[in-house]
Design an enzyme around this catalytic site. Structure first.
Site, PDB file in Angstrom:
ATOM      1  N   ASP A  83       0.847  -1.198   0.000  1.00  0.00           N
ATOM      2  CA  ASP A  83       0.000   0.000   0.000  1.00  0.00           C
ATOM      3  C   ASP A  83       0.882   1.248   0.000  1.00  0.00           C
ATOM      4  O   ASP A  83       1.212   1.788  -1.043  1.00  0.00           O
ATOM      5  CB  ASP A  83      -0.934  -0.045   1.210  1.00  0.00           C
ATOM      6  CG  ASP A  83      -2.010   1.018   1.170  1.00  0.00           C
ATOM      7  OD1 ASP A  83      -1.821   2.051   0.510  1.00  0.00           O
ATOM      8  OD2 ASP A  83      -3.071   0.828   1.803  1.00  0.00           O
ATOM      9  N   ARG A 127       3.947   1.143   1.263  1.00  0.00           N
ATOM     10  CA  ARG A 127       5.295   0.554   1.258  1.00  0.00           C
ATOM     11  C   ARG A 127       6.038   0.772   2.581  1.00  0.00           C
ATOM     12  O   ARG A 127       7.188   0.340   2.759  1.00  0.00           O
ATOM     13  CB  ARG A 127       6.126   1.076   0.083  1.00  0.00           C
ATOM     14  CG  ARG A 127       7.349   0.219  -0.235  1.00  0.00           C
ATOM     15  CD  ARG A 127       7.897   0.479  -1.628  1.00  0.00           C
ATOM     16  NE  ARG A 127       7.027  -0.160  -2.625  1.00  0.00           N
ATOM     17  CZ  ARG A 127       7.187  -0.033  -3.926  1.00  0.00           C
ATOM     18  NH1 ARG A 127       8.162   0.714  -4.405  1.00  0.00           N
ATOM     19  NH2 ARG A 127       6.362  -0.639  -4.762  1.00  0.00           N
ATOM     20  N   TYR A 182      -9.680  -8.958   1.936  1.00  0.00           N
ATOM     21  CA  TYR A 182      -9.198 -10.317   1.764  1.00  0.00           C
ATOM     22  C   TYR A 182     -10.090 -11.293   2.531  1.00  0.00           C
ATOM     23  O   TYR A 182     -10.685 -10.928   3.554  1.00  0.00           O
ATOM     24  CB  TYR A 182      -7.742 -10.422   2.233  1.00  0.00           C
ATOM     25  CG  TYR A 182      -6.789  -9.689   1.318  1.00  0.00           C
ATOM     26  CD1 TYR A 182      -6.353 -10.274   0.132  1.00  0.00           C
ATOM     27  CD2 TYR A 182      -6.343  -8.409   1.635  1.00  0.00           C
ATOM     28  CE1 TYR A 182      -5.496  -9.599  -0.720  1.00  0.00           C
ATOM     29  CE2 TYR A 182      -5.485  -7.725   0.785  1.00  0.00           C
ATOM     30  CZ  TYR A 182      -5.065  -8.325  -0.386  1.00  0.00           C
ATOM     31  OH  TYR A 182      -4.222  -7.653  -1.238  1.00  0.00           O
TER      32      TYR A 182
END
Length: 206
Positions: A116, A118, A186
């Site tokens: 996202d 990082r 997720y």
């Protein structure tokens, strides 16, 4: 309102399968480190596809890092998490045990679900490199430890974190898919997996 994208276990499985050949050819990992909690499932699925005939399974170790400020929710009406600014360790390798010595000289694949901002990946690489270098010094070893990264999704956005130049130059970073700056839900975050899968089936392909 932030767009939510629902990813199924089936899709995660196929993303790992499609990426395994590149990982074996380019990274040749002999150890994986999963960043919890999002990296656990992809790492376990990957291990099945990375196994070579007559070779042992690639070991998986785990670290826990937290950056987000709210609890996750997969419901369309609930607010999304917002990225924080400080990485918090919730689990780390035992520096007093043989774990660190076993990392020296290895090709290590760091696995997470999403890149996202990082920030988390930058922290993980930096701190693991420091710990491995300290372990190598104690062992008197000059063996080079190589880190590479695999994520399921990379968000196409300006990053706040940075990866080592040699890692990017050598192509030791792989995202199975690059997506726009959406909120990815997720399946392991879902409290109702049937509802999650229905939402995934009803959405346009991302």
């Amino acid at each position: 309102m932030v767009e939510k994208v629902y990813v199924t276990y089936n899709e995660v499985h196929k993303l790992c399968q499609a990426s395994a050949g590149r990982i074996l050819d380019a990274f040749k990992p002999n150890l994986m480190i999963a960043i919890g909690g999002g990296g656990y499932v992809p790492a376990r699925i990957l291990r099945s596809f990375l196994k070579r005939p007559s070779a042992p399974n690639i070991p998986i170790q785990a670290i826990g890092l937290s950056l987000y400020e709210q609890l996750p929710s997969s419901k369309p009406t609930d607010p999304v998490e917002t990225p924080g600014t400080k990485v918090t360790r919730t689990q780390w390798l035992d520096l007093s045990s043989l774990e660190m010595n076993n990392l020296v000289g290895k090709s290590i694949l760091i696995v997470d679900e999403v890149d996202d901002t990082r920030t988390t990946l930058e922290y993980a690489v930096r701190e693991l490199q420091k710990d491995v270098e300290a372990a190598a010094q104690k062992l008197g070893s000059s063996e080079k430890t190589q880190f590479s990264i695999f994520v399921l999704h990379n968000k196409d956005k300006t990053k706040k974190g940075y990866l080592p130049q040699d890692m990017t130059d050598d192509g030791r970073y792989l995202a199975a898919r690059t997506v726009s700056d959406v909120w990815i839900c997720y399946p392991w975050e879902a409290t109702d997996i049937d509802e999650h899968d229905k939402l995934a089936a009803s959405q346009a392909k991302y």
